[in-house]
Design a protein around this motif. Structure first.
Motif, PDB file in Angstrom:
ATOM      1  N   VAL A 113       0.850  -1.189   0.000  1.00 61.12           N
ATOM      2  CA  VAL A 113       0.000   0.000   0.000  1.00 61.12           C
ATOM      3  C   VAL A 113       0.887   1.240   0.000  1.00 61.12           C
ATOM      4  O   VAL A 113       1.827   1.344   0.779  1.00 61.12           O
ATOM      5  N   TYR A 114       0.552   2.155  -0.886  1.00 61.17           N
ATOM      6  CA  TYR A 114       1.246   3.434  -0.984  1.00 61.17           C
ATOM      7  C   TYR A 114       0.224   4.545  -0.862  1.00 61.17           C
ATOM      8  O   TYR A 114      -0.909   4.410  -1.334  1.00 61.17           O
ATOM      9  N   THR A 115       0.615   5.631  -0.226  1.00 60.58           N
ATOM     10  CA  THR A 115      -0.306   6.725   0.026  1.00 60.58           C
ATOM     11  C   THR A 115       0.255   8.037  -0.515  1.00 60.58           C
ATOM     12  O   THR A 115       1.448   8.155  -0.780  1.00 60.58           O
ATOM     13  N   ALA A 130      -3.518  13.797  -5.046  1.00 58.03           N
ATOM     14  CA  ALA A 130      -3.082  12.783  -4.094  1.00 58.03           C
ATOM     15  C   ALA A 130      -2.698  11.485  -4.806  1.00 58.03           C
ATOM     16  O   ALA A 130      -1.750  10.808  -4.408  1.00 58.03           O
ATOM     17  N   GLU A 131      -3.420  11.160  -5.859  1.00 54.31           N
ATOM     18  CA  GLU A 131      -3.119   9.940  -6.602  1.00 54.31           C
ATOM     19  C   GLU A 131      -1.720   9.995  -7.209  1.00 54.31           C
ATOM     20  O   GLU A 131      -0.993   8.998  -7.203  1.00 54.31           O
ATOM     21  N   HIS A 132      -1.330  11.152  -7.728  1.00 54.52           N
ATOM     22  CA  HIS A 132       0.010  11.297  -8.294  1.00 54.52           C
ATOM     23  C   HIS A 132       1.070  11.094  -7.221  1.00 54.52           C
ATOM     24  O   HIS A 132       2.109  10.467  -7.456  1.00 54.52           O
ATOM     25  N   SER A 133       0.811  11.626  -6.052  1.00 52.61           N
ATOM     26  CA  SER A 133       1.741  11.468  -4.933  1.00 52.61           C
ATOM     27  C   SER A 133       1.902   9.998  -4.569  1.00 52.61           C
ATOM     28  O   SER A 133       3.016   9.508  -4.363  1.00 52.61           O
ATOM     29  N   ALA A 134       0.792   9.274  -4.508  1.00 52.68           N
ATOM     30  CA  ALA A 134       0.834   7.839  -4.176  1.00 52.68           C
ATOM     31  C   ALA A 134       1.544   7.045  -5.271  1.00 52.68           C
ATOM     32  O   ALA A 134       2.323   6.131  -4.980  1.00 52.68           O
ATOM     33  N   VAL A 135       1.297   7.401  -6.523  1.00 53.72           N
ATOM     34  CA  VAL A 135       1.964   6.726  -7.637  1.00 53.72           C
ATOM     35  C   VAL A 135       3.474   6.942  -7.560  1.00 53.72           C
ATOM     36  O   VAL A 135       4.254   6.019  -7.794  1.00 53.72           O
ATOM     37  N   GLY A 140       9.523   0.417  -7.224  1.00 52.67           N
ATOM     38  CA  GLY A 140       9.626  -0.491  -8.356  1.00 52.67           C
ATOM     39  C   GLY A 140       8.348  -1.192  -8.757  1.00 52.67           C
ATOM     40  O   GLY A 140       8.399  -2.212  -9.451  1.00 52.67           O
ATOM     41  N   GLU A 141       7.202  -0.669  -8.364  1.00 51.28           N
ATOM     42  CA  GLU A 141       5.931  -1.294  -8.735  1.00 51.28           C
ATOM     43  C   GLU A 141       5.150  -0.378  -9.665  1.00 51.28           C
ATOM     44  O   GLU A 141       5.286   0.843  -9.614  1.00 51.28           O
ATOM     45  N   SER A 142       4.315  -0.988 -10.519  1.00 50.70           N
ATOM     46  CA  SER A 142       3.512  -0.189 -11.443  1.00 50.70           C
ATOM     47  C   SER A 142       2.106  -0.740 -11.668  1.00 50.70           C
ATOM     48  O   SER A 142       1.291  -0.079 -12.303  1.00 50.70           O
ATOM     49  N   GLN A 143       1.803  -1.925 -11.161  1.00 50.32           N
ATOM     50  CA  GLN A 143       0.484  -2.507 -11.359  1.00 50.32           C
ATOM     51  C   GLN A 143      -0.373  -2.312 -10.113  1.00 50.32           C
ATOM     52  O   GLN A 143      -0.002  -2.741  -9.020  1.00 50.32           O
ATOM     53  N   LEU A 176      -2.700   8.803 -16.039  1.00 53.12           N
ATOM     54  CA  LEU A 176      -1.432   8.354 -15.448  1.00 53.12           C
ATOM     55  C   LEU A 176      -1.517   6.876 -15.056  1.00 53.12           C
ATOM     56  O   LEU A 176      -0.624   6.087 -15.391  1.00 53.12           O
ATOM     57  N   ILE A 177      -2.572   6.494 -14.387  1.00 57.97           N
ATOM     58  CA  ILE A 177      -2.745   5.108 -13.953  1.00 57.97           C
ATOM     59  C   ILE A 177      -2.767   4.170 -15.160  1.00 57.97           C
ATOM     60  O   ILE A 177      -2.149   3.116 -15.164  1.00 57.97           O
ATOM     61  N   GLY A 178      -3.456   4.590 -16.206  1.00 54.89           N
ATOM     62  CA  GLY A 178      -3.551   3.775 -17.406  1.00 54.89           C
ATOM     63  C   GLY A 178      -2.229   3.620 -18.139  1.00 54.89           C
ATOM     64  O   GLY A 178      -1.956   2.580 -18.734  1.00 54.89           O
ATOM     65  N   GLN A 179      -1.390   4.648 -18.096  1.00 53.20           N
ATOM     66  CA  GLN A 179      -0.103   4.573 -18.792  1.00 53.20           C
ATOM     67  C   GLN A 179       0.938   3.759 -18.031  1.00 53.20           C
ATOM     68  O   GLN A 179       1.907   3.292 -18.624  1.00 53.20           O
TER      69      GLN A 179
END
Length: 129
Positions: free
Chosen positions: A36-38, A52-57, A64-67, A90-93
């Protein structure tokens, strides 16, 4: 895993100065590996902030995770809010598999990224990713 509860603990709006406010929205992402990332939102003058989503990504990529398996963003009241178009893109790419990411778009309402973006431009390009 209660992503909404995790994110709600971080959605505590603060004003830093006349130009910057932060944590109006918080997000929690669960990856397919179960991590979990926040993240929190940053609102600034001159549109320099981010969601906030960009920050968590960013945190997720740093490890090292992307899925993404599931995600939620919440406001200061703890209510789920849908990701904006920039966050959806961003999530889709990040990964083709993220089209199946489960997103709480409203309290108790869950949709896949694919449902939020049914005509994804990336599928028409023929690019290999």
């Amino acid at each position: 895993m209660d992503l909404k509860k995790i994110a709600s603990q971080l959605a505590k709006p603060k004003i830093l100065n006349d130009y910057i406010a932060y944590a109006d929205v918080a997000a929690a992402i669960e990856t397919i590996d179960g991590n979990v990332y926040t993240g929190i939102s940053i609102d600034t003058a001159c549109s320099l902030g981010h969601c906030a989503e960009h920050s968590a990504v960013s945190e997720m990529l740093k490890h090292g995770e992307s899925q993404i398996k599931a995600m939620v963003a919440v406001n200061k009241s703890g209510n789920a809010v849908p990701p904006c178009g920039r966050c959806r893109e961003l999530i889709g790419q990040l990964s083709k598999q993220n089209s199946k990411t489960i997103i709480e778009v409203q309290d108790g309402i869950f949709k896949t990224l694919e449902e939020l973006m049914p005509y994804d431009w990336k599928t028409a390009t023929g690019l290999n990713w």
